[in-house]
Design an enzyme around this catalytic site. Structure first.
Site, PDB file in Angstrom:
ATOM      1  N   LYS A 127       0.876  -1.189   0.000  1.00  0.00           N
ATOM      2  CA  LYS A 127       0.000   0.000   0.000  1.00  0.00           C
ATOM      3  C   LYS A 127       0.903   1.226   0.000  1.00  0.00           C
ATOM      4  CE  LYS A 127       0.068   2.002   3.490  1.00  0.00           C
ATOM      5  NZ  LYS A 127       0.254   2.779   4.715  1.00  0.00           N
ATOM      6  N   ASP A 182      -4.784   1.079   8.930  1.00  0.00           N
ATOM      7  CA  ASP A 182      -4.571   0.864   7.495  1.00  0.00           C
ATOM      8  C   ASP A 182      -5.314  -0.350   6.948  1.00  0.00           C
ATOM      9  OD1 ASP A 182      -3.013   3.006   6.828  1.00  0.00           O
ATOM     10  OD2 ASP A 182      -1.112   1.982   7.211  1.00  0.00           O
TER      11      ASP A 182
HETATM   12  O1  C5P Z   1      -3.822   1.603  13.925  1.00  0.00           O
HETATM   13  P1  C5P Z   1      -2.360   1.323  13.914  1.00  0.00           P
HETATM   14  O2  C5P Z   1      -1.998   0.139  14.741  1.00  0.00           O
HETATM   15  O3  C5P Z   1      -1.781   1.264  12.547  1.00  0.00           O
HETATM   16  O4  C5P Z   1      -1.691   2.588  14.583  1.00  0.00           O
HETATM   17  C1  C5P Z   1      -0.453   2.558  15.234  1.00  0.00           C
HETATM   18  C2  C5P Z   1      -0.301   3.821  16.051  1.00  0.00           C
HETATM   19  O5  C5P Z   1      -0.166   4.946  15.180  1.00  0.00           O
HETATM   20  C3  C5P Z   1      -1.453   4.160  16.936  1.00  0.00           C
HETATM   21  O6  C5P Z   1      -1.356   3.519  18.168  1.00  0.00           O
HETATM   22  C4  C5P Z   1      -1.337   5.659  17.075  1.00  0.00           C
HETATM   23  O7  C5P Z   1      -0.333   5.996  18.009  1.00  0.00           O
HETATM   24  C5  C5P Z   1      -0.814   6.077  15.718  1.00  0.00           C
HETATM   25  N1  C5P Z   1      -1.901   6.498  14.800  1.00  0.00           N
HETATM   26  C6  C5P Z   1      -2.469   7.756  14.959  1.00  0.00           C
HETATM   27  N2  C5P Z   1      -3.471   8.158  14.119  1.00  0.00           N
HETATM   28  C7  C5P Z   1      -3.887   7.357  13.114  1.00  0.00           C
HETATM   29  C8  C5P Z   1      -3.300   6.089  12.929  1.00  0.00           C
HETATM   30  C9  C5P Z   1      -2.308   5.683  13.791  1.00  0.00           C
HETATM   31  O8  C5P Z   1      -2.095   8.508  15.873  1.00  0.00           O
HETATM   32  N3  C5P Z   1      -4.836   7.782  12.299  1.00  0.00           N
END
Ligand code: C5P
Length: 268
Positions: free
Chosen positions: A11, A121
């Site tokens: 991606k 994602d």
């Molecule tokens: O959802 P994911 O596990 O990919 O996100 C990892 C970290 O990235 C989250 O715990 C958060 O700290 C940050 N994040 C964020 N805003 C988003 C996506 C991710 O702050 N939209």
């Protein structure tokens, strides 16, 4: 019965604008995502118990148990069987390695529920086609009619933890993307892309300065094409006018930086 191979494409965030932050700390995004013709492969064999093996050139350090997002996706979709994951993408690299693998399993399991619990994602990877992603990643709008792009992806082999990159972002209220051009010729689209951003680039570079070297090396071979980081890094991309140029640039870069992961690919 063995299900056929499932492809989990890389991606690529062609743009990633951070437009705000929610009270729970998650960031609001506005991102244009496309998918590459390079990716991981899953082979799924239904059985009464869940098990997993990880093979392939990029399998080092990839867990084959509950720590892997594919395993969590299987539990989420109530799917059981053996998952053979063939890793070709670096993980923790801003190109959705884990998220795309998880989405591939969800798709194979005909999962129709909410995928966002598995990670910001995963919904866009489950969509699997060019899309504008907003909210914290859960709002997906298909973007049709984009031209196919030719790119080189480069990862210098460093891992940048996503929370650390978001935390280092100094300005959280940045402008959203400007309106996508309606006439999607490659020229107009690339010109539009040039004016957009990845707001996570600067904080990622400050966490891992080698990303600046990657951007510089890509700029050198990109003949003026767009060069940018994907996701929260460390993978960066450059766009080229055709497949031949991308392949030539990938060969040059791989020769100069044999320790970097370098791939020419098409994005659609
Ligand atoms: O959802 P994911 O596990 O990919 O996100 C990892 C970290 O990235 C989250 O715990 C958060 O700290 C940050 N994040 C964020 N805003 C988003 C996506 C991710 O702050 N939209």
């Amino acid at each position: 019965m063995t299900t056929p191979e499932v492809f989990a494409p890389a991606k690529i965030n062609l743009t990633l604008h951070v437009t705000g932050q929610r009270a729970d700390g998650y960031h609001l995004l506005d991102s244009l995502v496309m998918f590459a013709d390079v990716g991981d492969t899953l082979r799924l064999t239904p059985a009464s118990q869940l098990s997993m093996s990880v093979t392939g050139p990029l399998s080092d350090g990839v867990p084959s148990d509950h720590r892997n997002l594919v395993w969590q996706a299987a539990i989420h979709a109530r799917w059981t069987g053996h998952i053979d994951l063939e890793k070709h993408l670096p993980h923790g690299a801003g190109i959705g390695g884990g998220s795309s693998d998880a989405a591939a399993l969800l798709r194979a399991a005909n999962f129709a529920g909410d995928a966002s619990a598995l990670g910001a994602d995963v919904p866009v990877c489950l969509h699997g086609r060019a899309a504008r992603m907003s909210g914290i990643g859960e709002v997906i709008r298909p973007v049709d009619g984009l031209p196919q792009l030719h790119a080189v992806l480069v990862n210098p082999g460093v891992h940048v933890p996503t929370p650390r990159v978001f935390a280092a972002l100094t300005h959280k209220d940045n402008p959203a993307m400007s309106t996508l051009p309606t006439a999607q010729t490659a020229g107009a689209f690339v010109q539009w892309l040039r004016d957009q951003r990845n707001d996570l680039e600067a904080p990622a570079v400050s966490a891992q300065p080698v990303i600046a070297d990657v951007l510089k090396a890509l700029t050198k071979v990109a003949c003026g094409g767009v060069v940018r980081m994907s996701g929260s890094g460390a993978t960066c991309f450059a766009l080229f006018q055709n497949k031949g140029q991308a392949e030539l640039a990938a060969k040059d870069l791989a020769g100069v930086h044999p320790d970097w992961w370098v791939r020419a690919c098409a994005l659609s």
